[in-house]
Scaffold this active site. Structure first.
Site, PDB file in Angstrom:
ATOM      1  N   GLN A 255      18.923  -7.096 -20.255  1.00  0.00           N
ATOM      2  CA  GLN A 255      18.270  -8.086 -19.144  1.00  0.00           C
ATOM      3  C   GLN A 255      19.551  -8.797 -18.296  1.00  0.00           C
ATOM      4  O   GLN A 255      18.941  -9.498 -17.459  1.00  0.00           O
ATOM      5  CB  GLN A 255      17.117  -9.212 -19.773  1.00  0.00           C
TER       6      GLN A 255
ATOM      7  N   HIS B 253      13.659  -3.944 -26.078  1.00  0.00           N
ATOM      8  CA  HIS B 253      14.652  -3.705 -24.984  1.00  0.00           C
ATOM      9  C   HIS B 253      16.153  -3.345 -25.264  1.00  0.00           C
ATOM     10  O   HIS B 253      16.568  -2.589 -24.661  1.00  0.00           O
ATOM     11  CB  HIS B 253      14.890  -5.483 -24.649  1.00  0.00           C
TER      12      HIS B 253
ATOM     13  N   GLY C 206      12.395 -15.545 -25.220  1.00  0.00           N
ATOM     14  CA  GLY C 206      13.254 -14.156 -25.677  1.00  0.00           C
ATOM     15  C   GLY C 206      14.092 -13.579 -24.490  1.00  0.00           C
ATOM     16  O   GLY C 206      13.668 -13.647 -23.511  1.00  0.00           O
TER      17      GLY C 206
ATOM     18  N   CYS D 118       7.539 -10.890 -19.231  1.00  0.00           N
ATOM     19  CA  CYS D 118       8.759 -10.507 -19.602  1.00  0.00           C
ATOM     20  C   CYS D 118       9.834 -10.752 -18.455  1.00  0.00           C
ATOM     21  O   CYS D 118       9.086 -10.690 -17.135  1.00  0.00           O
ATOM     22  CB  CYS D 118       9.031  -8.826 -19.675  1.00  0.00           C
ATOM     23  N   LEU D 119      10.906 -11.645 -18.518  1.00  0.00           N
ATOM     24  CA  LEU D 119      11.737 -12.125 -17.470  1.00  0.00           C
ATOM     25  C   LEU D 119      12.309 -10.862 -16.641  1.00  0.00           C
ATOM     26  O   LEU D 119      12.710 -11.305 -15.526  1.00  0.00           O
ATOM     27  CB  LEU D 119      13.081 -12.759 -17.912  1.00  0.00           C
TER      28      LEU D 119
ATOM     29  N   HIS E 190       9.319  -7.136 -28.963  1.00  0.00           N
ATOM     30  CA  HIS E 190       9.418  -7.227 -27.576  1.00  0.00           C
ATOM     31  C   HIS E 190      10.899  -6.995 -27.337  1.00  0.00           C
ATOM     32  O   HIS E 190      11.382  -5.921 -26.554  1.00  0.00           O
ATOM     33  CB  HIS E 190       8.920  -8.189 -26.833  1.00  0.00           C
ATOM     34  N   GLU E 191      11.682  -7.773 -27.973  1.00  0.00           N
ATOM     35  CA  GLU E 191      13.121  -8.132 -27.472  1.00  0.00           C
ATOM     36  C   GLU E 191      14.024  -6.681 -28.351  1.00  0.00           C
ATOM     37  O   GLU E 191      14.870  -6.088 -27.677  1.00  0.00           O
ATOM     38  CB  GLU E 191      13.848  -9.172 -28.007  1.00  0.00           C
TER      39      GLU E 191
HETATM   40 CO    CO Z   1      11.418  -8.571 -21.921  1.00  0.00          CO
END
Ligand code: CO
Length: 190
Positions: A50, A153, A45, A107-108, A149-150
């Site tokens: 991000q 964000h 994701g 998480c990236l 999660h996304e």
């Molecule tokens: Co994340």
């Protein structure tokens, strides 16, 4: 070329995304670049924040995951291969009656930091596609978790905010170290 992924604690990660109102080729290109960036980073994701854009836009791809989850898109169990990678524009999540479960998330924007997050197992999400057409997806398991999660964000909420205190405490030094490195990189970039 993949886009640069923003790390914690860049302020953009705390910005709520603006609603998307124009569904043009620029939006489609951005989504495509986000998918390429997500794949390159081996994530499932990626949210607009991000890659430095405060927009209500995220992409997910659950194909690499073990398929122990269920989903129904617009009332149909559409094959996953046909809906992935999936772009969600202006998504809104509703939690459906279900158990809450812990699962170790990454998480990236937090390289090498992972920790348990407790989330509801089942959700419905209303969103628009890249043509502005509205859809409803019901899903559970890792699919539901990934979308939660996304969408967090997109509202400036990060997985570390959702961790239990003791989990967060165990990661605190690594989180601070990451924030410091992110600040250092920002200062040295032109
Ligand atoms: Co994340």
């Amino acid at each position: 070329m993949p886009l640069r992924i923003v790390h914690f604690n860049d302020p953009i990660l705390r910005q709520k995304g603006r609603n998307v109102t124009v569904f043009d080729s620029e939006l489609a290109n951005l989504a495509q670049e986000m998918v390429a960036t997500m794949h390159e980073a081996e994530g499932i994701g990626l949210a607009a924040q991000q890659i430095g854009r405060a927009l209500q836009l995220c992409v997910v791809d659950l194909l690499p995951m073990k398929r122990n989850f269920t989903w129904v898109l617009d009332g149909v169990k559409t094959p996953l291969e046909l809906i992935m990678p999936m772009t969600l524009v202006n998504p809104a999540v509703v939690v459906l009656p279900s158990e809450k479960e812990p699962y170790e998330e990454g998480c990236l924007s937090f390289p090498e930091i992972r920790g348990d997050v407790i989330r509801p197992n089942k959700i419905a999400v209303r969103f628009q596609d890249l043509h502005g057409i509205a859809h409803t997806l019901e899903c559970d398991g890792i699919f539901a978790r990934c979308i939660q999660h996304e969408v967090d964000h997109l509202n400036g909420t990060l997985f570390i905010d959702r961790m239990e205190k003791k989990v967060r405490l165990g990661l605190e030094l690594a989180i601070r170290d990451l924030a410091q490195r992110t600040r250092g990189n920002a200062a040295s970039s032109p």
